[in-house]
Design a protein around this motif. Sequence first.
Motif, PDB file in Angstrom:
ATOM      1  N   GLU A 266       3.801  -6.574  -3.398  1.00  0.00           N
ATOM      2  CA  GLU A 266       2.379  -6.510  -3.750  1.00  0.00           C
ATOM      3  C   GLU A 266       1.681  -5.383  -2.995  1.00  0.00           C
ATOM      4  O   GLU A 266       0.832  -4.677  -3.553  1.00  0.00           O
ATOM      5  CB  GLU A 266       1.715  -7.857  -3.441  1.00  0.00           C
ATOM      6  CG  GLU A 266       0.297  -7.958  -3.963  1.00  0.00           C
ATOM      7  CD  GLU A 266      -0.299  -9.337  -3.765  1.00  0.00           C
ATOM      8  OE1 GLU A 266      -1.529  -9.424  -3.599  1.00  0.00           O
ATOM      9  OE2 GLU A 266       0.468 -10.327  -3.777  1.00  0.00           O
ATOM     10  N   LEU A 267       2.044  -5.200  -1.723  1.00  0.00           N
ATOM     11  CA  LEU A 267       1.463  -4.114  -0.936  1.00  0.00           C
ATOM     12  C   LEU A 267       1.807  -2.764  -1.551  1.00  0.00           C
ATOM     13  O   LEU A 267       0.929  -1.894  -1.717  1.00  0.00           O
ATOM     14  CB  LEU A 267       1.976  -4.177   0.506  1.00  0.00           C
ATOM     15  CG  LEU A 267       1.626  -2.981   1.398  1.00  0.00           C
ATOM     16  CD1 LEU A 267       0.114  -2.844   1.573  1.00  0.00           C
ATOM     17  CD2 LEU A 267       2.315  -3.087   2.747  1.00  0.00           C
ATOM     18  N   VAL A 268       3.069  -2.570  -1.907  1.00  0.00           N
ATOM     19  CA  VAL A 268       3.513  -1.304  -2.489  1.00  0.00           C
ATOM     20  C   VAL A 268       2.762  -1.022  -3.782  1.00  0.00           C
ATOM     21  O   VAL A 268       2.290   0.093  -4.024  1.00  0.00           O
ATOM     22  CB  VAL A 268       5.043  -1.330  -2.738  1.00  0.00           C
ATOM     23  CG1 VAL A 268       5.478  -0.116  -3.549  1.00  0.00           C
ATOM     24  CG2 VAL A 268       5.794  -1.366  -1.414  1.00  0.00           C
ATOM     25  N   GLN A 269       2.619  -2.034  -4.625  1.00  0.00           N
ATOM     26  CA  GLN A 269       1.944  -1.840  -5.910  1.00  0.00           C
ATOM     27  C   GLN A 269       0.458  -1.558  -5.723  1.00  0.00           C
ATOM     28  O   GLN A 269      -0.114  -0.730  -6.438  1.00  0.00           O
ATOM     29  CB  GLN A 269       2.159  -3.075  -6.797  1.00  0.00           C
ATOM     30  CG  GLN A 269       3.605  -3.212  -7.265  1.00  0.00           C
ATOM     31  CD  GLN A 269       3.848  -4.482  -8.042  1.00  0.00           C
ATOM     32  OE1 GLN A 269       3.110  -5.463  -7.931  1.00  0.00           O
ATOM     33  NE2 GLN A 269       4.900  -4.481  -8.851  1.00  0.00           N
ATOM     34  N   ASN A 270      -0.164  -2.217  -4.764  1.00  0.00           N
ATOM     35  CA  ASN A 270      -1.585  -1.953  -4.497  1.00  0.00           C
ATOM     36  C   ASN A 270      -1.795  -0.538  -3.961  1.00  0.00           C
ATOM     37  O   ASN A 270      -2.776   0.134  -4.321  1.00  0.00           O
ATOM     38  CB  ASN A 270      -2.135  -2.973  -3.504  1.00  0.00           C
ATOM     39  CG  ASN A 270      -2.498  -4.289  -4.169  1.00  0.00           C
ATOM     40  OD1 ASN A 270      -3.031  -4.316  -5.278  1.00  0.00           O
ATOM     41  ND2 ASN A 270      -2.206  -5.399  -3.506  1.00  0.00           N
ATOM     42  N   LEU A 271      -0.895  -0.079  -3.107  1.00  0.00           N
ATOM     43  CA  LEU A 271      -1.001   1.283  -2.586  1.00  0.00           C
ATOM     44  C   LEU A 271      -0.745   2.312  -3.689  1.00  0.00           C
ATOM     45  O   LEU A 271      -1.358   3.385  -3.701  1.00  0.00           O
ATOM     46  CB  LEU A 271      -0.021   1.491  -1.427  1.00  0.00           C
ATOM     47  CG  LEU A 271      -0.292   0.686  -0.154  1.00  0.00           C
ATOM     48  CD1 LEU A 271       0.774   0.976   0.900  1.00  0.00           C
ATOM     49  CD2 LEU A 271      -1.674   0.989   0.413  1.00  0.00           C
ATOM     50  N   LEU A 272       0.151   1.975  -4.601  1.00  0.00           N
ATOM     51  CA  LEU A 272       0.403   2.863  -5.736  1.00  0.00           C
ATOM     52  C   LEU A 272      -0.847   2.986  -6.605  1.00  0.00           C
ATOM     53  O   LEU A 272      -1.240   4.082  -7.003  1.00  0.00           O
ATOM     54  CB  LEU A 272       1.565   2.328  -6.567  1.00  0.00           C
ATOM     55  CG  LEU A 272       1.906   3.111  -7.839  1.00  0.00           C
ATOM     56  CD1 LEU A 272       2.572   4.433  -7.499  1.00  0.00           C
ATOM     57  CD2 LEU A 272       2.806   2.296  -8.761  1.00  0.00           C
ATOM     58  N   LEU A 273      -1.488   1.851  -6.870  1.00  0.00           N
ATOM     59  CA  LEU A 273      -2.681   1.851  -7.721  1.00  0.00           C
ATOM     60  C   LEU A 273      -3.886   2.471  -7.014  1.00  0.00           C
ATOM     61  O   LEU A 273      -4.662   3.208  -7.625  1.00  0.00           O
ATOM     62  CB  LEU A 273      -3.021   0.420  -8.141  1.00  0.00           C
ATOM     63  CG  LEU A 273      -2.084  -0.230  -9.160  1.00  0.00           C
ATOM     64  CD1 LEU A 273      -2.389  -1.710  -9.289  1.00  0.00           C
ATOM     65  CD2 LEU A 273      -2.203   0.449 -10.519  1.00  0.00           C
ATOM     66  N   GLY A 274      -4.024   2.178  -5.726  1.00  0.00           N
ATOM     67  CA  GLY A 274      -5.196   2.652  -4.987  1.00  0.00           C
ATOM     68  C   GLY A 274      -5.125   4.104  -4.578  1.00  0.00           C
ATOM     69  O   GLY A 274      -6.156   4.711  -4.266  1.00  0.00           O
ATOM     70  N   GLY A 275      -3.919   4.656  -4.566  1.00  0.00           N
ATOM     71  CA  GLY A 275      -3.769   6.064  -4.225  1.00  0.00           C
ATOM     72  C   GLY A 275      -4.011   6.343  -2.750  1.00  0.00           C
ATOM     73  O   GLY A 275      -3.921   5.467  -1.900  1.00  0.00           O
ATOM     74  N   ARG A 276      -4.359   7.582  -2.453  1.00  0.00           N
ATOM     75  CA  ARG A 276      -4.486   7.993  -1.056  1.00  0.00           C
ATOM     76  C   ARG A 276      -5.594   7.234  -0.334  1.00  0.00           C
ATOM     77  O   ARG A 276      -5.509   6.999   0.865  1.00  0.00           O
ATOM     78  CB  ARG A 276      -4.721   9.496  -0.953  1.00  0.00           C
ATOM     79  CG  ARG A 276      -5.970   9.994  -1.647  1.00  0.00           C
ATOM     80  CD  ARG A 276      -6.145  11.482  -1.478  1.00  0.00           C
ATOM     81  NE  ARG A 276      -7.340  11.963  -2.152  1.00  0.00           N
ATOM     82  CZ  ARG A 276      -7.752  13.218  -2.129  1.00  0.00           C
ATOM     83  NH1 ARG A 276      -7.065  14.117  -1.466  1.00  0.00           N
ATOM     84  NH2 ARG A 276      -8.845  13.575  -2.760  1.00  0.00           N
ATOM     85  N   ARG A 277      -6.663   6.845  -1.051  1.00  0.00           N
ATOM     86  CA  ARG A 277      -7.744   6.100  -0.400  1.00  0.00           C
ATOM     87  C   ARG A 277      -7.246   4.750   0.108  1.00  0.00           C
ATOM     88  O   ARG A 277      -7.572   4.328   1.220  1.00  0.00           O
ATOM     89  CB  ARG A 277      -8.904   5.890  -1.378  1.00  0.00           C
ATOM     90  CG  ARG A 277      -9.676   7.163  -1.705  1.00  0.00           C
ATOM     91  CD  ARG A 277     -10.839   6.876  -2.618  1.00  0.00           C
ATOM     92  NE  ARG A 277     -11.552   8.094  -2.973  1.00  0.00           N
ATOM     93  CZ  ARG A 277     -12.565   8.149  -3.813  1.00  0.00           C
ATOM     94  NH1 ARG A 277     -12.994   7.031  -4.401  1.00  0.00           N
ATOM     95  NH2 ARG A 277     -13.169   9.294  -4.090  1.00  0.00           N
ATOM     96  N   GLU A 278      -6.445   4.083  -0.724  1.00  0.00           N
ATOM     97  CA  GLU A 278      -5.896   2.788  -0.327  1.00  0.00           C
ATOM     98  C   GLU A 278      -4.918   2.958   0.826  1.00  0.00           C
ATOM     99  O   GLU A 278      -4.882   2.124   1.747  1.00  0.00           O
ATOM    100  CB  GLU A 278      -5.195   2.139  -1.520  1.00  0.00           C
ATOM    101  CG  GLU A 278      -4.801   0.693  -1.321  1.00  0.00           C
ATOM    102  CD  GLU A 278      -5.982  -0.263  -1.314  1.00  0.00           C
ATOM    103  OE1 GLU A 278      -5.831  -1.367  -0.745  1.00  0.00           O
ATOM    104  OE2 GLU A 278      -7.050   0.085  -1.859  1.00  0.00           O
ATOM    105  N   VAL A 279      -4.117   4.029   0.804  1.00  0.00           N
ATOM    106  CA  VAL A 279      -3.166   4.297   1.892  1.00  0.00           C
ATOM    107  C   VAL A 279      -3.923   4.541   3.194  1.00  0.00           C
ATOM    108  O   VAL A 279      -3.571   3.992   4.249  1.00  0.00           O
ATOM    109  CB  VAL A 279      -2.281   5.510   1.549  1.00  0.00           C
ATOM    110  CG1 VAL A 279      -1.460   5.945   2.776  1.00  0.00           C
ATOM    111  CG2 VAL A 279      -1.345   5.182   0.392  1.00  0.00           C
ATOM    112  N   ARG A 280      -4.998   5.326   3.132  1.00  0.00           N
ATOM    113  CA  ARG A 280      -5.792   5.603   4.337  1.00  0.00           C
ATOM    114  C   ARG A 280      -6.435   4.337   4.874  1.00  0.00           C
ATOM    115  O   ARG A 280      -6.462   4.101   6.088  1.00  0.00           O
ATOM    116  CB  ARG A 280      -6.861   6.643   4.012  1.00  0.00           C
ATOM    117  CG  ARG A 280      -6.318   8.042   3.785  1.00  0.00           C
ATOM    118  CD  ARG A 280      -7.400   8.994   3.319  1.00  0.00           C
ATOM    119  NE  ARG A 280      -6.897  10.345   3.133  1.00  0.00           N
ATOM    120  CZ  ARG A 280      -7.624  11.351   2.676  1.00  0.00           C
ATOM    121  NH1 ARG A 280      -8.894  11.166   2.354  1.00  0.00           N
ATOM    122  NH2 ARG A 280      -7.087  12.560   2.539  1.00  0.00           N
TER     123      ARG A 280
END
Length: 292
Positions: A266-280
């Motif tokens: 779920e974390l990986v998929q959310n980071l994929l969807l959220g892009g760099r903003r979600e990663v930051r």
Amino acid sequence: MSLPHPLLYPLASAAQLAQTPCRADGIPAWLEEDLRAEGCRLIQSAGILLGAPQVVMATAQVLFQRFWYVTSMREFSVSQIAMGALYLASKLEEHIARMRDIINIFDLLLSRLRYSLAHPTAPPESFKYSPMSYYSNEYYTYKDELVIAEMQLLKRLAFNVQVQLPYNTMVNYLNVLGLGRVEGIAQKAWGFLNDALQTPAYAVYPFPTIACAAIHLAAREASVCLPEPPEHEPWWELFDADLEDMEQVCGWVLRLYRRQDEEERELVQNLLLGGRREVRQWLDEVEPKAST
């Protein structure tokens, strides 16, 4: 055996392998590998829906993997670079996909993923996709992202976008080993070469090593003994491959088949969807915890 010109497969340097830009920014190795794999699966799915040949999808995944040895996921979104890599690969392999088609298909795939995360118990057929308008702000945002992603791939890879794939090499190696006609071996090895695209292997090792690793995995799965040459030296030395390198490639491929923790996925998929903003945002939340 003489190897092809090194420009045919530019590989990551020792310094890049020791500390990738993602890990320098605090992204754990397991998360980086999972995001790489998820981005490659996105490319593969989009390519299939586009009706693109496998060589286009494979080239796109190799370019995508190389990109993360020169850039961090904190700077660019995984899905955007995946989209740009597929578009660039379609040009390189002279099977050009329309920009509009790529945008619509990536929007479809990401919308479906977003829906599955919001409705984890809903059946897949309950998802209904509404295409965006050609004149919508959302479409032009996608278009800008695609153009920027392609430009950044070319710029950061220094326009060195040649890709040498190991499929024909693997078949030749099987024939040399006398396994070309053994039922199932070539198909299994071909499948492992496809799976290896989801790993960093193509950006780290030359294609003879990847071909040997695929043969090694296929022979083990089919319980086939690999022949030894008359000198009784290891068979992979015939092809200038190293056992340690082969085992690393095999390890990456086998890791893809592990049962993934639900929270991790779920974390990986959310980071994929959220892009760099979600990663930051995720990094900003994790870093204080790590320091304590």
